[in-house]
Scaffold this motif. Structure first.
Motif, PDB file in Angstrom:
ATOM      1  N   ARG A 160      34.998  34.697  54.571  1.00 22.09           N
ATOM      2  CA  ARG A 160      35.599  35.699  53.935  1.00 22.09           C
ATOM      3  C   ARG A 160      34.949  37.132  53.860  1.00 22.09           C
ATOM      4  O   ARG A 160      33.801  37.209  53.688  1.00 22.09           O
ATOM      5  CB  ARG A 160      35.717  35.209  52.411  1.00 22.09           C
ATOM      6  CG  ARG A 160      36.566  34.270  51.969  1.00 22.09           C
ATOM      7  CD  ARG A 160      37.963  34.419  52.093  1.00 22.09           C
ATOM      8  NE  ARG A 160      38.612  35.622  51.403  1.00 22.09           N
ATOM      9  CZ  ARG A 160      39.102  35.362  50.265  1.00 22.09           C
ATOM     10  NH1 ARG A 160      39.549  34.113  49.765  1.00 22.09           N
ATOM     11  NH2 ARG A 160      39.489  36.452  49.523  1.00 22.09           N
ATOM     12  N   THR A 181      44.398  40.398  49.562  1.00 20.86           N
ATOM     13  CA  THR A 181      44.478  39.527  48.676  1.00 20.86           C
ATOM     14  C   THR A 181      45.743  39.085  48.299  1.00 20.86           C
ATOM     15  O   THR A 181      46.109  38.011  47.860  1.00 20.86           O
ATOM     16  CB  THR A 181      44.052  40.101  47.400  1.00 20.86           C
ATOM     17  OG1 THR A 181      42.657  40.387  47.409  1.00 20.86           O
ATOM     18  CG2 THR A 181      43.941  39.142  46.051  1.00 20.86           C
ATOM     19  N   ASN A 211      42.456  44.846  48.510  1.00 21.39           N
ATOM     20  CA  ASN A 211      43.653  44.787  47.670  1.00 21.39           C
ATOM     21  C   ASN A 211      45.056  44.359  48.250  1.00 21.39           C
ATOM     22  O   ASN A 211      45.734  43.458  47.933  1.00 21.39           O
ATOM     23  CB  ASN A 211      43.934  46.010  46.982  1.00 21.39           C
ATOM     24  CG  ASN A 211      45.243  45.953  46.044  1.00 21.39           C
ATOM     25  OD1 ASN A 211      46.178  46.531  46.426  1.00 21.39           O
ATOM     26  ND2 ASN A 211      44.785  45.240  44.967  1.00 21.39           N
ATOM     27  N   SER A 243      50.348  43.286  42.903  1.00 21.11           N
ATOM     28  CA  SER A 243      49.463  44.525  43.368  1.00 21.11           C
ATOM     29  C   SER A 243      50.269  45.815  43.084  1.00 21.11           C
ATOM     30  O   SER A 243      51.242  45.707  43.498  1.00 21.11           O
ATOM     31  CB  SER A 243      49.286  44.221  44.616  1.00 21.11           C
ATOM     32  OG  SER A 243      48.765  45.302  45.445  1.00 21.11           O
ATOM     33  N   SER A 255      48.117  39.850  46.151  1.00 22.04           N
ATOM     34  CA  SER A 255      48.621  39.439  44.865  1.00 22.04           C
ATOM     35  C   SER A 255      49.930  39.883  44.630  1.00 22.04           C
ATOM     36  O   SER A 255      50.437  41.007  45.034  1.00 22.04           O
ATOM     37  CB  SER A 255      47.635  40.200  43.679  1.00 22.04           C
ATOM     38  OG  SER A 255      48.229  40.101  42.425  1.00 22.04           O
ATOM     39  N   ARG A 313      50.082  34.913  48.455  1.00 27.28           N
ATOM     40  CA  ARG A 313      48.692  35.062  48.809  1.00 27.28           C
ATOM     41  C   ARG A 313      48.503  34.732  50.374  1.00 27.28           C
ATOM     42  O   ARG A 313      47.497  34.300  50.680  1.00 27.28           O
ATOM     43  CB  ARG A 313      47.671  34.485  48.080  1.00 27.28           C
ATOM     44  CG  ARG A 313      47.684  34.734  46.546  1.00 27.28           C
ATOM     45  CD  ARG A 313      46.607  34.426  45.634  1.00 27.28           C
ATOM     46  NE  ARG A 313      46.572  35.207  44.256  1.00 27.28           N
ATOM     47  CZ  ARG A 313      46.058  36.240  43.986  1.00 27.28           C
ATOM     48  NH1 ARG A 313      45.363  37.045  44.870  1.00 27.28           N
ATOM     49  NH2 ARG A 313      45.990  36.649  42.435  1.00 27.28           N
ATOM     50  N   GLU A 360      37.136  34.430  41.956  1.00 23.48           N
ATOM     51  CA  GLU A 360      37.357  33.194  42.499  1.00 23.48           C
ATOM     52  C   GLU A 360      36.255  32.295  42.258  1.00 23.48           C
ATOM     53  O   GLU A 360      36.654  31.046  41.929  1.00 23.48           O
ATOM     54  CB  GLU A 360      37.959  33.416  43.924  1.00 23.48           C
ATOM     55  CG  GLU A 360      39.293  34.210  43.967  1.00 23.48           C
ATOM     56  CD  GLU A 360      39.705  34.459  45.558  1.00 23.48           C
ATOM     57  OE1 GLU A 360      38.774  34.082  46.243  1.00 23.48           O
ATOM     58  OE2 GLU A 360      40.906  34.813  45.724  1.00 23.48           O
ATOM     59  N   GLU A 362      37.322  40.703  44.068  1.00 27.67           N
ATOM     60  CA  GLU A 362      38.300  39.589  43.829  1.00 27.67           C
ATOM     61  C   GLU A 362      37.518  38.076  44.233  1.00 27.67           C
ATOM     62  O   GLU A 362      37.885  37.105  43.385  1.00 27.67           O
ATOM     63  CB  GLU A 362      39.422  39.411  45.058  1.00 27.67           C
ATOM     64  CG  GLU A 362      40.488  38.679  44.971  1.00 27.67           C
ATOM     65  CD  GLU A 362      41.245  38.533  43.726  1.00 27.67           C
ATOM     66  OE1 GLU A 362      41.910  37.328  43.500  1.00 27.67           O
ATOM     67  OE2 GLU A 362      41.457  39.425  43.163  1.00 27.67           O
TER      68      GLU A 362
END
Length: 503
Positions: free
Chosen positions: A177, A275, A272, A280, A277, A315, A188, A184
């Motif tokens: 990662r 990720t 961002n 977002s 989302s 995701r 997690e 983020e």
């Protein structure tokens, strides 16, 4: 000291955070900060016992403000050497008796001795330099080197310093990662019990932190911090033609409500995006603005994909195990091209969106009419990925701009927006109504601009114009009134918390 004397510190748990946020603002400000800047700097600090009025009052004495509440220069009837209470705006009459001073003591003398340097301060950030410890020179001079650390349970943590090192690590650890601010991944691992065996910090990779202004747009490195992006966008907006920066202004406005400064200072653009989302705030805008994502693999080969093709599922993004996001290319907008941002949350500051959107309309003059040549309507918070309202976009293309267009577009959008009754997030009817409201506001915004430029005749009702005005946050104001009643020594008197200065 200001926080202590204004009763802004009780249990003291939040005090260091508030003090350091204000300290950082004063140290980095070229002049006195405004009240709005102070409140923005404090956002993200939470207090559970004192209440924010006392804290805000304590720090507003440092604001650039010609107000008798915070300065003695504007108060009529007060001598120039008298201290002005920051809470009342009047000549200070702090009870010498209640403070333990003899009756013969001068009130002004008592107050100026204890408080004058707080409320009457003419301090600017730079004036602190001769009183503060400087950053250790040996750390400034230390040459940065790549790091490789091992942690508990076999976790490995790397800090590469160039793109070649990043790609080499990615080839050896395909499931690693990439992190910049850990905003983020930290959540997690801490709250969702996620486990990542290999972490690669890319915050110091120049190729990923580059921000380049080009003739056709803005190239944004994937590791660029959101605060850095905001600063760059403001500079671009101030220097380039107004019609070129519609997308820049929309992203700037969305970043204003994106998160607190502490998050934006470390969170990255690419983080961002990747990720992915569903809520977002930026991803719908990247898509609507025709942004392109540039991707590089471990062999150094690059490819480009449109933002609208990047998000593959909940995701999940269009990145292979041997690829990373290199940069984002944001093209300049064209003449008569409008890009607008929207967001609705439970509260305006520091909250995730219920629904957000990015919308773009390109108009062209066709005789006496104004026609739509391109349209992009993208919503967040509606589906697992940013939702492109393709039927509505198709309906809009080629249509004349006017009231008839609005009715037809809203009907098409209403039929297109299908949310199951048990959709994640709930509030299905409200969220569906927001999708229509956002488009209605877009129509009003563009129509008002066209009317102002004389491109179309006036057709908007004056009562609608309030929806077009940008939201301006009002600075916080509060007053506490209390009667001083003596019940023994301290009871009933506004006495500073004994631990406040230590805290």
């Amino acid at each position: 000291k200001s926080l202590a004397y204004a009763h802004g510190s009780q249990c003291g748990f939040c005090t260091p955070g508030f003090v350091m946020s204000m300290y950082a603002l004063l140290r980095s400000s070229k002049g006195k900060p405004t009240e709005e800047q102070i409140e923005e700097a404090l956002a993200g600090n939470l207090c559970r016992c004192t209440g924010y009025r006392a804290i805000v009052d304590a720090f507003k004495v440092f604001a650039k403000k010609d107000d008798p509440m915070y300065t003695h220069h504007s108060s009529p009837g007060i001598s120039s050497n008298a201290f002005v209470c920051p809470l009342s705006g009047k000549q200070c009459t702090c009870g010498a008796m209640s403070a333990g001073y003899p009756e013969t003591s001068s009130m002004d003398e008592v107050c100026s001795t204890n408080y004058k340097h707080i409320a009457c301060s003419e301090t600017v950030g730079s004036s602190y330099s001769d009183k503060e410890l400087i950053f250790p020179p040996e750390l400034l001079l230390r040459k940065m080197v790549p790091l490789s650390l091992s942690g508990f349970g076999g976790i490995k943590w790397f800090r590469p310093l160039n793109l070649e090192q990043v790609l080499d690590l990615k080839s050896r650890h395909p499931d690693a990662r990439l992190i910049v601010g850990n905003t983020e991944v930290g959540i997690e691992t801490r709250f969702k019990d996620a486990r990542y065996q290999v972490l690669i910090l890319v915050a110091y990779v120049p190729e990923l932190c580059a921000l380049v202004v080009k003739d056709d747009g803005l190239e944004i490195g994937s590791a660029v911090r959101l605060t850095t992006l905001s600063i760059a966008l403001k500079e671009v907006v101030s220097k380039r033609s107004f019609h070129e920066t519609s997308a820049c202004r929309a992203i700037l406005e969305q970043l204003k409500w994106f998160a607190g400064n502490q998050i934006k200072n470390v969170a990255s653009v690419g983080g961002n995006i990747c990720t992915a989302s569903p809520i977002s705030d930026l991803n719908p805008l990247w898509i609507a603005s025709r942004a392109e994502f540039r991707i590089v693999d471990c062999q150094g080969n690059t490819r480009t994909t449109l933002a609208k093709n990047f998000f593959k599922g909940y995701r999940r993004v269009d990145l292979k195990h041997n690829e990373i996001l290199l940069s984002i290319f944001l093209p300049w907008t064209r003449h008569s091209e409008y890009v607008k941002e929207f967001k609705q949350a439970h509260r305006r500051d520091d909250d995730i969106a219920l629904v957000n959107a990015g919308m773009r309309i390109l108009l062209e003059k066709n005789g006496m009419a104004v026609k739509i040549s391109e349209a992009s309507i993208v919503y967040g918070g509606i589906a697992p990925v940013p939702y492109l309202a393709t039927k509505t976009e198709f309906f809009l293309k080629g249509k004349d701009w006017g009231p008839d267009l609005l009715d037809g577009a809203l009907d098409t959008l209403k039929d297109e927006m299908i949310l199951a009754d048990d959709a994640p997030g709930g509030m299905v009817e409200f969220r569906k109504s927001l999708t229509l409201s956002f488009f209605f506001k877009l129509y009003l915004w563009i129509t008002a601009d066209l009317e102002a430029s004389g491109s179309i005749i006036r057709c908007l009702q004056p009562s609608y114009l309030s929806a077009v005005q940008p939201y301006k946050k009002v600075t916080t104001k509060g007053v506490q009134n209390y009667e001083i009643v003596k019940h023994g020594k301290p009871v009933g008197s506004p006495i500073m918390h004994l631990s406040a200065e230590m805290q």
